[in-house]
Design an enzyme around this catalytic site. Structure first.
Site, PDB file in Angstrom:
ATOM      1  N   ASP A  31       0.871  -1.188   0.000  1.00  0.00           N
ATOM      2  CA  ASP A  31       0.000   0.000   0.000  1.00  0.00           C
ATOM      3  C   ASP A  31       0.903   1.232   0.000  1.00  0.00           C
ATOM      4  O   ASP A  31       1.913   1.262   0.710  1.00  0.00           O
ATOM      5  CB  ASP A  31      -0.882  -0.014   1.263  1.00  0.00           C
ATOM      6  CG  ASP A  31      -2.064   0.933   1.159  1.00  0.00           C
ATOM      7  OD1 ASP A  31      -3.208   0.447   1.259  1.00  0.00           O
ATOM      8  OD2 ASP A  31      -1.853   2.151   0.996  1.00  0.00           O
ATOM      9  N   ASP A  32       0.546   2.238  -0.799  1.00  0.00           N
ATOM     10  CA  ASP A  32       1.391   3.448  -0.832  1.00  0.00           C
ATOM     11  C   ASP A  32       1.013   4.445   0.263  1.00  0.00           C
ATOM     12  O   ASP A  32       1.600   5.523   0.363  1.00  0.00           O
ATOM     13  CB  ASP A  32       1.347   4.109  -2.220  1.00  0.00           C
ATOM     14  CG  ASP A  32       0.004   4.775  -2.515  1.00  0.00           C
ATOM     15  OD1 ASP A  32      -0.948   4.631  -1.713  1.00  0.00           O
ATOM     16  OD2 ASP A  32      -0.090   5.453  -3.561  1.00  0.00           O
ATOM     17  N   LEU A  33       0.011   4.112   1.052  1.00  0.00           N
ATOM     18  CA  LEU A  33      -0.460   4.931   2.173  1.00  0.00           C
ATOM     19  C   LEU A  33      -0.984   6.298   1.730  1.00  0.00           C
ATOM     20  O   LEU A  33      -1.036   7.224   2.535  1.00  0.00           O
ATOM     21  CB  LEU A  33       0.630   5.083   3.257  1.00  0.00           C
ATOM     22  CG  LEU A  33       1.111   3.752   3.862  1.00  0.00           C
ATOM     23  CD1 LEU A  33       2.073   4.013   5.026  1.00  0.00           C
ATOM     24  CD2 LEU A  33      -0.069   2.916   4.367  1.00  0.00           C
ATOM     25  N   LEU A  71      -6.874  -4.441  -4.497  1.00  0.00           N
ATOM     26  CA  LEU A  71      -7.781  -3.403  -3.996  1.00  0.00           C
ATOM     27  C   LEU A  71      -7.197  -2.003  -4.130  1.00  0.00           C
ATOM     28  O   LEU A  71      -7.916  -1.016  -3.929  1.00  0.00           O
ATOM     29  CB  LEU A  71      -8.123  -3.651  -2.511  1.00  0.00           C
ATOM     30  CG  LEU A  71      -9.211  -4.677  -2.206  1.00  0.00           C
ATOM     31  CD1 LEU A  71      -8.750  -6.102  -2.490  1.00  0.00           C
ATOM     32  CD2 LEU A  71      -9.651  -4.571  -0.752  1.00  0.00           C
ATOM     33  N   ALA A  72      -5.885  -1.886  -4.423  1.00  0.00           N
ATOM     34  CA  ALA A  72      -5.268  -0.559  -4.474  1.00  0.00           C
ATOM     35  C   ALA A  72      -5.954   0.276  -5.543  1.00  0.00           C
ATOM     36  O   ALA A  72      -6.047  -0.138  -6.696  1.00  0.00           O
ATOM     37  CB  ALA A  72      -3.774  -0.683  -4.791  1.00  0.00           C
ATOM     38  N   TYR A 139     -14.223   7.347 -12.362  1.00  0.00           N
ATOM     39  CA  TYR A 139     -13.983   6.225 -11.441  1.00  0.00           C
ATOM     40  C   TYR A 139     -14.611   4.945 -11.998  1.00  0.00           C
ATOM     41  O   TYR A 139     -13.953   3.892 -12.080  1.00  0.00           O
ATOM     42  CB  TYR A 139     -14.559   6.552 -10.055  1.00  0.00           C
ATOM     43  CG  TYR A 139     -14.561   5.370  -9.109  1.00  0.00           C
ATOM     44  CD1 TYR A 139     -13.373   4.857  -8.598  1.00  0.00           C
ATOM     45  CD2 TYR A 139     -15.763   4.761  -8.726  1.00  0.00           C
ATOM     46  CE1 TYR A 139     -13.377   3.759  -7.739  1.00  0.00           C
ATOM     47  CE2 TYR A 139     -15.771   3.665  -7.866  1.00  0.00           C
ATOM     48  CZ  TYR A 139     -14.585   3.167  -7.376  1.00  0.00           C
ATOM     49  OH  TYR A 139     -14.590   2.078  -6.534  1.00  0.00           O
ATOM     50  N   ASN A 168     -21.977  -0.094  -2.011  1.00  0.00           N
ATOM     51  CA  ASN A 168     -21.560   0.899  -1.001  1.00  0.00           C
ATOM     52  C   ASN A 168     -21.274   0.264   0.366  1.00  0.00           C
ATOM     53  O   ASN A 168     -22.198  -0.031   1.116  1.00  0.00           O
ATOM     54  CB  ASN A 168     -22.647   1.956  -0.831  1.00  0.00           C
ATOM     55  CG  ASN A 168     -22.721   2.894  -2.010  1.00  0.00           C
ATOM     56  OD1 ASN A 168     -22.988   2.455  -3.133  1.00  0.00           O
ATOM     57  ND2 ASN A 168     -22.469   4.158  -1.774  1.00  0.00           N
TER      58      ASN A 168
HETATM   59  P1  NAD Z   1      -9.446   2.903   0.595  1.00  0.00           P
HETATM   60  O1  NAD Z   1      -9.099   4.213  -0.023  1.00  0.00           O
HETATM   61  O2  NAD Z   1      -9.608   2.837   2.069  1.00  0.00           O
HETATM   62  O3  NAD Z   1      -8.383   1.791   0.140  1.00  0.00           O
HETATM   63  C1  NAD Z   1      -7.621   1.892  -1.041  1.00  0.00           C
HETATM   64  C2  NAD Z   1      -6.164   1.703  -0.627  1.00  0.00           C
HETATM   65  O4  NAD Z   1      -5.351   1.734  -1.804  1.00  0.00           O
HETATM   66  C3  NAD Z   1      -5.657   2.816   0.302  1.00  0.00           C
HETATM   67  O5  NAD Z   1      -5.097   2.246   1.463  1.00  0.00           O
HETATM   68  C4  NAD Z   1      -4.601   3.540  -0.534  1.00  0.00           C
HETATM   69  O6  NAD Z   1      -3.533   4.040   0.272  1.00  0.00           O
HETATM   70  C5  NAD Z   1      -4.156   2.441  -1.490  1.00  0.00           C
HETATM   71  N1  NAD Z   1      -3.613   2.957  -2.756  1.00  0.00           N
HETATM   72  C6  NAD Z   1      -4.106   3.948  -3.540  1.00  0.00           C
HETATM   73  N2  NAD Z   1      -3.313   4.128  -4.614  1.00  0.00           N
HETATM   74  C7  NAD Z   1      -2.292   3.212  -4.496  1.00  0.00           C
HETATM   75  C8  NAD Z   1      -1.157   2.905  -5.295  1.00  0.00           C
HETATM   76  N3  NAD Z   1      -0.893   3.578  -6.435  1.00  0.00           N
HETATM   77  N4  NAD Z   1      -0.326   1.909  -4.885  1.00  0.00           N
HETATM   78  C9  NAD Z   1      -0.571   1.231  -3.725  1.00  0.00           C
HETATM   79  N5  NAD Z   1      -1.628   1.490  -2.932  1.00  0.00           N
HETATM   80  C10 NAD Z   1      -2.483   2.469  -3.318  1.00  0.00           C
HETATM   81  O7  NAD Z   1     -10.776   2.399  -0.150  1.00  0.00           O
HETATM   82  P2  NAD Z   1     -11.686   1.134   0.152  1.00  0.00           P
HETATM   83  O8  NAD Z   1     -13.049   1.639   0.385  1.00  0.00           O
HETATM   84  O9  NAD Z   1     -11.041   0.240   1.156  1.00  0.00           O
HETATM   85  O10 NAD Z   1     -11.672   0.419  -1.286  1.00  0.00           O
HETATM   86  C11 NAD Z   1     -10.873  -0.733  -1.559  1.00  0.00           C
HETATM   87  C12 NAD Z   1     -11.186  -1.226  -2.961  1.00  0.00           C
HETATM   88  O11 NAD Z   1     -12.560  -1.617  -3.053  1.00  0.00           O
HETATM   89  C13 NAD Z   1     -10.953  -0.186  -4.048  1.00  0.00           C
HETATM   90  O12 NAD Z   1     -10.406  -0.829  -5.175  1.00  0.00           O
HETATM   91  C14 NAD Z   1     -12.347   0.320  -4.358  1.00  0.00           C
HETATM   92  O13 NAD Z   1     -12.446   0.801  -5.687  1.00  0.00           O
HETATM   93  C15 NAD Z   1     -13.172  -0.928  -4.135  1.00  0.00           C
HETATM   94  N6  NAD Z   1     -14.558  -0.625  -3.797  1.00  0.00           N
HETATM   95  C16 NAD Z   1     -14.866  -0.006  -2.619  1.00  0.00           C
HETATM   96  C17 NAD Z   1     -16.209   0.284  -2.326  1.00  0.00           C
HETATM   97  C18 NAD Z   1     -16.623   0.954  -1.035  1.00  0.00           C
HETATM   98  O14 NAD Z   1     -17.819   1.212  -0.858  1.00  0.00           O
HETATM   99  N7  NAD Z   1     -15.713   1.243  -0.106  1.00  0.00           N
HETATM  100  C19 NAD Z   1     -17.205  -0.054  -3.237  1.00  0.00           C
HETATM  101  C20 NAD Z   1     -16.833  -0.660  -4.441  1.00  0.00           C
HETATM  102  C21 NAD Z   1     -15.514  -0.971  -4.704  1.00  0.00           C
END
Ligand code: NAD
Length: 311
Positions: A31-33, A71-72, A139, A168
Site C-alpha cells: 500500500d502506498d499509504l 484493492l489498491a 472512477y 456501497n
Molecule cells: P481505501 O481508499 O480505504 O483503500 C484503497 C487503498 O489503496 C488505500 O489504502 C490507498 O492508500 C491504497 N492505494 C491507492 N493508490 C495506491 C497505489 N498507487 N499503490 C498502492 N496502494 C495504493 O478504499 P476502500 O473503500 O477500502 O476500497 C478498496 C477497494 O474496493 C478499491 O479498489 C475500491 O475501488 C473498491 N470498492 C470499494 C467500495 C466501497 O464502498 N468502499 C465499493 C466498491 C468498490
C-alpha cells in the site's frame, strides 16, 4: 495460502488482511499509504509501503504468492471527475502493471475489487452482472477498464480471475476524509455532533449499503471457491435504501433531531443502484448477515470517533 493484498492498509483491505490472517493464511500487504493506515493491520501481517505500479517491487512481493487481492485504487467518484488522469493512472495502470507482474511470477489467482459504479443508470433494478455497463464517472470507467484488463490478461496467461463488483460498503473505521466523505460516516458524525447534513438532489437516490463484514465474507470466499474463475459477481446487501431513509434511520438510532440541508445534486451519481446478489449466493455461498440498522449501531458502539461524539 500465501496471499498479497494491494491496497491492504485501506478500509476494506485491512479488514480483509486481518480476517485472512485469522483464517490461517500468510498475508502480505502492499500500500502506498495515500489513503491507508498500516496501524490497522495485525502485527503478523507483512507490510510493504509502495506503489502498485512498481513492477520490481511486485516481482519481489509476488514470490511464492498463490492468490492476489487487488484493492489498491483511488476511490472517490466526485474526485475522479476532477482528476480523471490520476484515476486512470492508478486504477487502470496499476491493474495492468500488477497483471503483468503476476504473469511473470506465475501467480494462480487474482480477486479484483471492482465496483457497482460500473453499472451507471440502468432501466431495471436490481442490477445483475449481465447488464450492459454504463459508467457515469471516470472512477466507474477506470474500474470497468481494469475489469477488462484482468479478464483479458488472465485468459491469455492462464491466471484464474474473480471480479467482485462491490456496492456501497460501510462499517467501523471507515475513513472520513474532509473532501468528498462517504455518506454514512459523514451523516453519523454530523448527526451526533449536531451539524447539518447535506442532502443532494432531494435525497431520493437509492443505494445498496452493505456492511463491511459481509463484504469480507464475499472476498474471502472468492479467494478459495472452486468453479468461479472468469466470473463477475456482485457483492451487496441486495436491499435498496434512499438517502432520506438513511437519514431517518440515523436520526432514530442516534435519537437526535437532524438538520437536513438540501443542496443541488452532484454529477456522476445515479438515481438507483441496488445489487442482484443471486450469483454470489450460488457461487460463493454468500449470505449477508448484517442489516443497515444493525451495522449503524455497530459503528456507533465500536468506532471511537462516534463513541466520543455520543458522550
Ligand atoms: P481505501 O481508499 O480505504 O483503500 C484503497 C487503498 O489503496 C488505500 O489504502 C490507498 O492508500 C491504497 N492505494 C491507492 N493508490 C495506491 C497505489 N498507487 N499503490 C498502492 N496502494 C495504493 O478504499 P476502500 O473503500 O477500502 O476500497 C478498496 C477497494 O474496493 C478499491 O479498489 C475500491 O475501488 C473498491 N470498492 C470499494 C467500495 C466501497 O464502498 N468502499 C465499493 C466498491 C468498490
Amino acid at each position: 495460502m500465501n496471499i498479497l493484498i494491494t491496497g491492504g492498509a485501506g478500509f476494506i483491505g485491512s479488514a480483509l488482511a486481518n480476517r485472512l490472517l485469522l483464517d490461517g493464511h500468510t498475508v502480505r500487504v502492499l500500500d502506498d499509504l495515500s489513503a491507508g493506515n498500516p496501524d490497522r493491520l495485525h502485527a503478523d501481517i507483512f507490510f510493504t509501503r509502495g506503489d502498485v505500479r512498481d513492477k520490481p517491487k511486485l516481482w519481489r512481493l509476488l514470490k511464492r504468492v498463490d492468490c492476489v487481492y487487488h484493492l489498491a485504487a483511488r476511490v472517490s467518484v466526485p474526485e475522479s471527475i476532477l482528476y480523471p488522469t490520476e484515476y486512470n493512472d492508478t486504477n487502470v495502470g496499476g491493474t495492468v502493471a500488477l497483471m503483468e507482474a503476476m504473469r511473470d511470477a506465475g501467480v494462480q489467482r487474482v480477486v479484483f475489487a471492482s465496483s457497482g459504479a460500473i453499472y451507471g443508470e440502468q432501466p431495471r433494478s436490481p442490477v445483475a452482472e449481465d447488464f450492459s455497463p454504463k459508467p457515469t464517472s471516470p472512477y466507474g470507467v477506470s474500474k470497468l477498464s481494469a475489469e477488462h484488463y484482468v479478464s483479458t490478461i488472465g485468459r491469455l496467461w492462464g491466471i484464474e480471475t474473480v471480479i467482485l463488483r462491490i456496492f456501497n460498503t460501510f462499517g467501523p473505521d471507515q475513513p472520513l476524509p474532509p473532501e468528498h466523505p462517504p455518506v454514512i460516516p459523514m451523516m453519523l458524525k454530523q448527526a451526533l455532533g449536531g451539524g447539518s447534513i447535506p442532502i443532494y438532489g432531494g435525497g431520493t437516490q437509492v443505494r445498496d449499503f452493505v456492511f463491511i463484514d459481509d463484504v469480507i465474507d464475499g472476498l474471502a470466499a472468492a479467494g478459495t471457491a472452486r468453479g468461479v474463475s472468469r466470473h463477475i459477481i456482485n457483492i451487496g446487501s441486495g436491499q435498496g435504501t434512499s438517502v432520506l431513509m438513511l437519514a431517518e434511520t440515523i436520526g432514530a438510532l442516534t435519537d437526535h433531531a437532524l438538520h437536513l440541508l438540501p443542496v443541488p445534486s452532484e454529477s456522476g451519481g445515479v438515481s438507483r443502484l441496488v445489487a442482484d446478489i443471486s450469483r454470489a449466493e450460488t457461487l460463493l455461498g454468500y449470505a449477508p448477515q448484517v442489516s443497515l440498522a444493525e451495522g449503524l449501531s455497530l459503528m456507533m458502539t465500536h468506532d471511537p470517533r462516534f463513541l466520543r461524539l455520543k458522550v
